[in-house]
Design a protein around this motif. Structure first.
Motif, short mmCIF file in Angstrom:
data_model
loop_
_atom_site.label_atom_id
_atom_site.label_comp_id
_atom_site.label_asym_id
_atom_site.label_seq_id
_atom_site.Cartn_x
_atom_site.Cartn_y
_atom_site.Cartn_z
N MET A 1 -12.80 -6.57 10.79
CA MET A 1 -12.59 -7.43 9.65
C MET A 1 -12.53 -6.60 8.37
N THR A 2 -13.36 -5.58 8.28
CA THR A 2 -13.37 -4.72 7.09
C THR A 2 -12.01 -4.10 6.84
N SER A 3 -11.38 -3.60 7.89
CA SER A 3 -10.07 -2.96 7.73
C SER A 3 -8.99 -3.97 7.33
N LEU A 4 -9.03 -5.16 7.88
CA LEU A 4 -8.04 -6.19 7.53
C LEU A 4 -8.15 -6.58 6.06
N VAL A 5 -9.37 -6.79 5.59
CA VAL A 5 -9.58 -7.15 4.19
C VAL A 5 -9.14 -6.00 3.28
N ALA A 6 -9.51 -4.79 3.64
CA ALA A 6 -9.15 -3.62 2.83
C ALA A 6 -7.64 -3.50 2.68
N LEU A 7 -6.91 -3.65 3.77
CA LEU A 7 -5.45 -3.51 3.71
C LEU A 7 -4.77 -4.66 2.96
N ARG A 8 -5.45 -5.77 2.86
CA ARG A 8 -4.91 -6.89 2.09
C ARG A 8 -4.94 -6.58 0.59
N TYR A 9 -5.95 -5.83 0.16
CA TYR A 9 -6.15 -5.58 -1.27
C TYR A 9 -5.83 -4.16 -1.73
N MET A 10 -5.71 -3.23 -0.81
CA MET A 10 -5.49 -1.83 -1.17
C MET A 10 -4.36 -1.22 -0.34
N SER A 11 -3.68 -0.25 -0.92
CA SER A 11 -2.63 0.49 -0.22
C SER A 11 -3.28 1.45 0.78
N VAL A 15 -6.56 6.62 -2.53
CA VAL A 15 -7.57 7.67 -2.31
C VAL A 15 -8.93 7.15 -2.76
N ILE A 16 -9.90 7.27 -1.87
CA ILE A 16 -11.27 6.80 -2.12
C ILE A 16 -12.20 8.00 -2.10
N THR A 17 -13.10 8.04 -3.07
CA THR A 17 -14.14 9.06 -3.09
C THR A 17 -15.39 8.45 -2.48
N VAL A 18 -15.93 9.10 -1.47
CA VAL A 18 -17.12 8.61 -0.78
C VAL A 18 -18.32 8.74 -1.72
N GLY A 19 -19.08 7.66 -1.82
CA GLY A 19 -20.24 7.65 -2.71
C GLY A 19 -21.54 7.39 -1.96
N ASP A 20 -22.52 6.90 -2.70
CA ASP A 20 -23.86 6.65 -2.14
C ASP A 20 -23.89 5.58 -1.07
N LEU A 42 -7.35 5.69 2.28
CA LEU A 42 -7.84 4.50 2.98
C LEU A 42 -7.45 4.54 4.45
N ARG A 43 -6.22 4.97 4.75
CA ARG A 43 -5.77 5.02 6.15
C ARG A 43 -6.67 5.93 7.00
N THR A 44 -7.15 7.02 6.43
CA THR A 44 -8.04 7.93 7.14
C THR A 44 -9.40 7.28 7.37
N LEU A 45 -9.91 6.59 6.33
CA LEU A 45 -11.19 5.91 6.47
C LEU A 45 -11.12 4.78 7.50
N ILE A 46 -9.99 4.08 7.54
CA ILE A 46 -9.85 3.02 8.54
C ILE A 46 -9.86 3.60 9.95
N VAL A 61 -15.42 1.91 2.80
CA VAL A 61 -14.27 1.03 2.60
C VAL A 61 -14.72 -0.28 1.96
N ALA A 62 -15.74 -0.89 2.49
CA ALA A 62 -16.18 -2.19 1.99
C ALA A 62 -16.59 -2.13 0.52
N VAL A 63 -17.34 -1.12 0.14
CA VAL A 63 -17.79 -1.00 -1.25
C VAL A 63 -16.61 -0.79 -2.18
N ASN A 64 -15.64 0.01 -1.78
CA ASN A 64 -14.50 0.28 -2.65
C ASN A 64 -13.55 -0.91 -2.75
N VAL A 65 -13.40 -1.69 -1.72
CA VAL A 65 -12.59 -2.91 -1.81
C VAL A 65 -13.25 -3.90 -2.76
#
Length: 67
Positions: A1-11, A15-20, A42-46, A61-65
């Motif tokens: 579900m996380t990947s589906l939601v992410a792809l709906r809102y992000m390309s 590029v995402i920077t991994v955080g805390d 994002l594609r790599t994180l998915i 992914v979830a935090v950045n979306v």
């Protein structure tokens, strides 16, 4: 579900920077061995959250979306 939601809102090329958020995973959970400060598409994180079921990637992914 996380990947589906992410792809709906992000390309997939976003590029995402991994955080805390990677510290949110529970001990002994499945991880993809990403580290704070890594810059990943994002594609790599998915792939990291689906293939090894990496909870570190899923939280990233979830935090950045949500942002």
């Amino acid at each position: 579900m996380t990947s589906l939601v992410a792809l709906r809102y992000m390309s997939p090329d976003y590029v995402i920077t991994v955080g805390d958020e990677i510290n949110m995973r529970k001990p002994n959970s499945s991880i993809a061995y990403i580290a704070k400060g890594h810059k990943l598409k994002l594609r790599t994180l998915i792939a990291a959250l689906l293939l090894p079921s990496g909870n570190d990637a899923a939280y990233t992914v979830a935090v950045n979306v949500a942002r």
